[in-house]
Design an enzyme around this catalytic site. Sequence first.
Site, PDB file in Angstrom:
ATOM      1  N   THR A   1      63.904   3.660  24.319  1.00  0.00           N
ATOM      2  CA  THR A   1      64.710   2.902  25.236  1.00  0.00           C
ATOM      3  C   THR A   1      63.895   2.811  26.505  1.00  0.00           C
ATOM      4  O   THR A   1      62.707   3.113  26.508  1.00  0.00           O
ATOM      5  CB  THR A   1      66.042   3.640  25.440  1.00  0.00           C
ATOM      6  OG1 THR A   1      66.716   3.576  24.217  1.00  0.00           O
ATOM      7  CG2 THR A   1      66.919   3.105  26.499  1.00  0.00           C
TER       8      THR A   1
ATOM      9  N   THR B   1      68.623  -0.481  26.643  1.00  0.00           N
ATOM     10  CA  THR B   1      67.976  -0.369  25.339  1.00  0.00           C
ATOM     11  C   THR B   1      68.292  -1.547  24.451  1.00  0.00           C
ATOM     12  O   THR B   1      69.253  -2.285  24.711  1.00  0.00           O
ATOM     13  CB  THR B   1      68.459   0.938  24.642  1.00  0.00           C
ATOM     14  OG1 THR B   1      67.718   1.133  23.445  1.00  0.00           O
ATOM     15  CG2 THR B   1      69.938   0.869  24.290  1.00  0.00           C
TER      16      THR B   1
END
Length: 554
Positions: A369, A387
């Site tokens: 992420t 993300t």
Amino acid sequence: MASVDADASRVGLEVLRKGGNATDAAVATAAALGVTEPYSAGIGGGGFFVHYSARTGEVETIDGREKAPAAMPHDAFIDPETGEEYPFFPDMVTSGASVGVPGTPLTWDKALRTWGTRSLAQSLRPAARLARKGFVVDETFRQQTVDNAERFAAIDSTAELFLPGGSAPEVGSRFRNPDLAATYDLLGRNGVKAFYRGPLAAEIAATVVQPPKNEDTDLPVPAGWVTTEDLAGYTAPDREPTRSTYRDLDVYGMAPPSSGGTSVGEALNILERYDLAAMSDPQAYHHMLEASAIAFADRGAYLGDADHVEVPVEALLDDTFATERACTLDAESAQPKPVAAEDAYDYDGVCDNASGAGETARDTENLETTNLTVVDRWGDVVEYTLTIEQTGGSGITVPGRGFLLNNELTDFSTTYRADDPNRIEPNKRPRSSMSPTIVLSDGRPVLAVGSPGGSTIITTVLQILVDRLARDRTLPEAMAAPRASQRNAASTGAEPAFIEAYGGPLTELGHGFAATAELGAATAIEIGPGGLLTSTAEPWRRGGGSAMVVRPLD
Ligand code: GLU
């Protein structure tokens, strides 16, 4: 200003320099990360935005988590042909079935309207410029492309953008994304509604329902369910942040559907009862790993989307609950893992419960992420984790629009049990581990931290907080320290340097380790006396991050 990427941090710093505030800089940086880190984050995904306002003294959050479409069935990831779940990678993740309704565009818009001073158009402009001009491909970007080449090749629109000429772009070459620039321009011109309604929304839905699959691929690329109604109906709600205390500090985190705030908070509540500063490193880390295993047991039992299931947030962050949870923590030996969850509806802080065996949940959360931290001259703070889940998300690029769609729905549990709080349900948000955290002392922010890393986000953020707050390391030391991640499993994932430094004594206490090359890609800013900022990013993980300040000390 700290992010994982120098181009993106520079965009944010420029906004701050020109008088923008932390929210303005955070959105501009996030948009730039959508360009330079397109496999980690972007408008096709979701995230959690945590904000401290110096004016009101309040910490508030926006839940921009992706949402399951209304028509998503409970058994979405079972292959109808075999009756078995699709193999996870690359089959299940490369699918329309894993795509949730994106929350990132609305998060940006809402954050700017609530706390920002700049428009969405202004905030997207530097990123659009970057997308047109291109960025220089580094080893990380190339390697991520190579690792996903098979599934990217399975989707025509993705192959066209990310495998130009049939292969991953070379290190040192320039990667341009004019389609994304045009999409940013469109949102700038027509507002965020251009994403959730109208032609772009229709294209997103059509792409999910009928992914542009290459006819030569062997991957199944199952279709998904996102409709234009799902997009039009998406909201990014305000969520009350979680709040717990560590000694005299207030720790604010992300509430459900993230498990970040409750898990970090519960582990800190357990650890608060020990004098970690007086312990040796292995002893202190022993306590941290044990507290983390306990918090993960409760996370598995209770955490899900609180709009759909009851989540006992208050109990999980209650000191009496932590007292009872600490009963099984033995300073001399590691508990057998997995440990059992505790009854969050019936506890009294007394050590009377025999601890049974727990279960280790299957963990498929990905590790890639992105995260950013911003503090402005007025003292506002933003901690933002965003993300698209897997590196490269679902692998599906919306044709001609320059961005990948997420595969966030694979964050649902796949126990397929009706009593699993994170079971797949229509209109539900999958449980997250994202842990954007802001720590206050006497109502003033002192530290903000967050990281990518799937479920290891929780342990990375916990370890940085433990090292900085409980063990009195400096923030740069805490960021650089070798990391370990105990998530209620028989073995603890740990970086080789951690195993080398502490593995001996910890193994004697009963811990077992599995080496993992790196954990997390954190960013953090400390606000010291007189407003002195220590802005930090990773020294080496994920190729090293990028931390800057407007006015450096000489
Ligand atoms: N999907 C994960 C979560 O919501 C994040 C994935 C990552 O960190 O790469 O917790």
